[in-house]
Design an enzyme around this catalytic site. Structure first.
Site, short mmCIF file in Angstrom:
data_model
loop_
_atom_site.label_atom_id
_atom_site.label_comp_id
_atom_site.label_asym_id
_atom_site.label_seq_id
_atom_site.Cartn_x
_atom_site.Cartn_y
_atom_site.Cartn_z
CD GLN A 1 -3.17 1.27 0.00
OE1 GLN A 1 -3.81 0.19 0.22
NE2 GLN A 1 -2.76 2.30 -0.69
NE ARG B 1 -2.00 -1.56 -3.03
CZ ARG B 1 -2.79 -2.60 -2.02
NH1 ARG B 1 -3.57 -2.14 -1.11
NH2 ARG B 1 -2.54 -3.95 -2.00
N1 CP Z 1 -6.59 -0.73 0.80
C1 CP Z 1 -6.10 -2.65 0.71
O1 CP Z 1 -5.34 -2.99 1.12
O2 CP Z 1 -7.70 -2.97 0.52
P1 CP Z 1 -7.95 -4.74 0.22
O3 CP Z 1 -8.25 -4.59 1.93
O4 CP Z 1 -9.12 -4.07 -0.07
O5 CP Z 1 -7.02 -5.17 -0.64
#
Ligand code: CP
Ligand code: NVA
Length: 329
Positions: free
Chosen positions: A132, A293
């Site tokens: 992230q 991402r």
């Molecule tokens: N930000 C993130 O990691 O989202 P998810 O939990 O949907 O993968």
């Protein structure tokens, strides 16, 4: 050659972080330019917790690199109940080119990496969310033009995985990172010490405080995250009264820089950690952040394979060209 992994944000040196971000920008502009997983090679993506962005961005990214994603949903593998991490790593390394794993304990990822002959990537643990942060840093660089010396304030649950990753990744990038949360919900001392040590090398700075105004003061990027992370749903603490002073709302934004950007890894809870008018307002870049991402993780997988000596010559040459160009800037 040593196999390279990304288990925490400090597994990349500052120079390596720049290489991955440069590669991410290149792949954003030229999505199919590098076929690091041609074959198609398989990358396994294992989830012990639920996901939307991580699942879709890895699946789409692995496909775009010419590879084949194998998604394993919570409870579907023998791992975690019938088979050790070491045996799982031994098996996976014979079949796939990389292992991406979202799990609870960081120690599981360390165990997997210790026994793996292919790169292991932390797709979120209780302690860190380094994928992230690659996307966040790519987003900050896109919007602010640079990272070193730029200020970022994170407010909210400062004891969670995102706060720890902001601390480490921003220090690694030479940024001025400020983390604010209530006493008892601040980053672990060893994470703060590691961030300070890295900031001393990069020219960055680190502030950990219980005072939201000190963190927000003139910040160029403002970030938050859910007050209830995965695995904490059953807690009895009233988290709204605990974290209420750390909400990102219009009043908080008035303390930040006038044109500050707003980050949130999502999923978001409007009216809790962030006001709807902020996350849906003109300063919010959360969908750029989500999109990144995809680009950042494609870059990461490609870079890890090259650095581990596991990529073909065409991929190594392509990565070398992009990263050399970055060094020349
Ligand atoms: N930000 C993130 O990691 O989202 P998810 O939990 O949907 O993968
Ligand atoms: N801190 C959150 C991040 C979700 C992407 C969690 O661990 O649930």
């Amino acid at each position: 050659m040593t196999v390279r992994h990304l288990l925490t944000d400090l597994d990349l040196t500052p120079g390596e972080l720049t290489e991955v971000l440069d590669l991410a920008d290149h792949l954003k502009a030229h999505p199919y330019a590098i076929e690091a997983l041609a074959g198609p090679q398989t990358v396994v993506v294992i989830f012990d917790k639920t996901s939307t962005r991580t699942r879709v961005s890895f699946a789409a990214g692995i496909s775009a690199l010419g590879g084949s994603p194998l998604i394993i949903n919570p409870g579907e593998a023998q791992l975690g109940h019938k088979e050790s991490v070491a045996d799982t790593a031994g098996v996976l390394g014979r079949m796939v080119s990389a292992v991406v794993w979202r799990t609870f304990a960081q120690s599981g990822l360390e165990d997997m990496a210790r026994h793996s002959r292919v790169p292991v990537v932390n797709a979120l643990s209780d302690d860190y969310h380094p994928c992230q942060l690659l996307a966040d840093l790519q987003t900050v660089r896109e919007h602010l033009g640079s990272l070193a010396g730029r200020s970022l304030a994170y407010l909210g649950d400062a004891g969670n995985n995102m706060a720890a990753s902001y601390l480490l990744a921003c220090a690694n990038a030479g940024m001025d990172v400020r983390i604010a949360g209530p006493a008892g919900h601040l980053p672990d001392d060893d994470v703060v010490a590691a961030a300070r040590e890295r900031a001393a090398d990069t020219g960055g700075s680190v502030l950990v405080t219980t005072e939201p105004a000190r963190a927000l003061d003139g910040a160029e990027a403002v970030a938050t995250d859910t007050w209830i992370s995965m695995g904490q749903e059953e807690g009895t603490v009233d988290r709204t009264s605990l974290f209420g002073d750390y909400r990102i709302d219009a009043e908080a934004m008035r303390r930040a820089a006038e044109d500050a950007i707003v980050l949130h890894c999502l999923p978001a809870y409007r009216g809790a950690e962030i006001a709807a008018e902020v996350i849906d307002g003109p300063q919010s870049v959360v969908f750029d952040e989500a999109e990144n991402r995809l680009h950042a993780q494609k870059a990461l997988l490609t870079w890890l394979l090259v650095e581990s000596g596991l990529a073909d010559a065409a991929t190594a040459d392509a990565v070398g060209a992009v990263c050399r160009r970055g060094h020349d800037r």
